[in-house]
Enzyme design. Structure first.
Site, PDB file in Angstrom:
ATOM      1  N   HIS A 110      40.030  46.044  38.516  1.00  0.00           N
ATOM      2  CA  HIS A 110      40.218  45.986  37.061  1.00  0.00           C
ATOM      3  C   HIS A 110      39.525  46.716  36.148  1.00  0.00           C
ATOM      4  CE1 HIS A 110      36.648  43.271  37.324  1.00  0.00           C
ATOM      5  NE2 HIS A 110      36.593  43.594  35.966  1.00  0.00           N
ATOM      6  N   HIS A 112      37.221  47.432  33.858  1.00  0.00           N
ATOM      7  CA  HIS A 112      36.002  47.372  33.148  1.00  0.00           C
ATOM      8  C   HIS A 112      35.080  48.363  33.797  1.00  0.00           C
ATOM      9  CE1 HIS A 112      36.261  43.030  31.884  1.00  0.00           C
ATOM     10  NE2 HIS A 112      36.765  43.817  30.986  1.00  0.00           N
ATOM     11  N   ASP A 114      32.027  48.290  35.150  1.00  0.00           N
ATOM     12  CA  ASP A 114      31.479  48.225  36.391  1.00  0.00           C
ATOM     13  C   ASP A 114      32.267  48.310  37.558  1.00  0.00           C
ATOM     14  OD1 ASP A 114      32.774  45.893  35.758  1.00  0.00           O
ATOM     15  OD2 ASP A 114      31.680  44.503  36.430  1.00  0.00           O
ATOM     16  N   HIS A 173      39.098  36.442  34.915  1.00  0.00           N
ATOM     17  CA  HIS A 173      38.108  37.170  34.270  1.00  0.00           C
ATOM     18  C   HIS A 173      38.436  38.417  33.179  1.00  0.00           C
ATOM     19  CE1 HIS A 173      34.393  39.916  33.904  1.00  0.00           C
ATOM     20  NE2 HIS A 173      35.219  41.017  34.520  1.00  0.00           N
ATOM     21  N   ASN A 204      30.304  37.773  31.859  1.00  0.00           N
ATOM     22  CA  ASN A 204      31.197  38.606  30.594  1.00  0.00           C
ATOM     23  C   ASN A 204      32.673  37.794  30.682  1.00  0.00           C
ATOM     24  OD1 ASN A 204      32.314  40.208  29.016  1.00  0.00           O
ATOM     25  ND2 ASN A 204      32.474  41.781  30.347  1.00  0.00           N
TER      26      ASN A 204
HETATM   27 ZN   LIG Z   1      34.886  42.906  34.540  1.00  0.00          ZN
END
Ligand SMILES: [Zn+2]
Length: 255
Positions: A110, A112, A114, A173, A204
């Protein structure tokens, strides 16, 4: 008088030395793999599958983050990048020295940081980076590079003797989170859709859908009931109870 001064001088010297020494001893950081360290850790799950564990910060705190390295006869597949560019460079170099195999492609689960911050390190080496259309769109908006949007709701990729299945279960998420299934080894990389057993909260949730999330986890549970290993985005790997733990956190988020 002179003797007194000498003694006082000696005391000052001793105090200064001791204070400096003791202070140094007290403030020294504990010997552990820490935050700003650029060192990734390797955790072997099966002969051909490793977790690459990196470290990054969120809200001023340092957290570990998991991705996968899957060995196939034709080369290596990487799932998600480490959390910093430096750790991604280290990962790519370690793969070459540890396994002497080329990296076939990277899958990002995804958009993000990280999961994707290290994408430029793969692209500058002409390693293909695959994502869904949704992830590619968000990644472009956020400046995480431009992955090839070849993945659909369910796609099976071949890497020689190893298959890599990706599945989009719905919003959890993040709106674009996918999971990765390794059918030969029964390993499920659930990414940030699923929390580790030691996680006491959902982490998060700024892009999360707290209503849809439970249903999305249940779709993964019913699709991969024979998963033997489940790897979350952060924290320790385990079994399918990580999915049930995530559902519990969603039902009672303040526990
Ligand atoms: Zn994430």
């Amino acid at each position: 008088m002179l003797r007194d001064r000498k003694i006082r001088f000696l005391l000052v010297v001793m105090f200064t030395f001791c204070f400096g020494y003791c202070q140094t001893t007290i403030v020294s950081p504990p010997a552990s793999s820490d935050s700003d360290s650029n060192t990734i850790e390797w955790i072997k799950i099966k002969e051909s599958v490793w977790i690459h564990k990196s470290f990054g910060s969120f809200d001023g705190k340092t957290y570990p983050s998991n991705g996968l390295v899957v060995l196939a006869n034709k080369g290596v597949v990487v799932i998600d990048t480490p959390w910093t560019i430096a750790q991604t460079e280290e990962l790519i170099q370690s793969i070459q020295s540890k396994f002497q195999k080329e990296i076939l492609f990277l899958v990002v689960t995804h958009a993000h940081d990280d999961r994707m911050v290290g994408v430029p390190s793969f692209q500058k080496r002409n390693i293909p980076v695959y994502s869904t259309k949704q992830t590619a769109k968000i990644a472009k908006e956020k400046g995480y590079g431009v992955p090839s949007p070849i993945l659909d709701i369910q796609t099976r990729l071949s890497a020689g003797n190893v298959s890599i299945e990706v599945f989009y279960p719905g919003h959890g998420h993040s709106p674009d989170n996918i999971v990765v299934w390794l059918p030969e080894t029964h390993i499920l990389f659930a990414g940030c859709l699923v929390k580790a057993l030691e996680a006491g909260d959902l982490g998060n949730v700024k892009d999360a859908d707290l209503l849809q999330w439970e249903l999305s986890v249940k779709r993964v549970l019913s699709r991969y009931p024979d998963a033997e290993v489940v790897v979350p985005g952060h924290g320790n790997w385990g079994k399918l109870d990580l999915l049930r733990h995530t559902i519990r956190l969603l039902i009672t988020p303040n526990d």
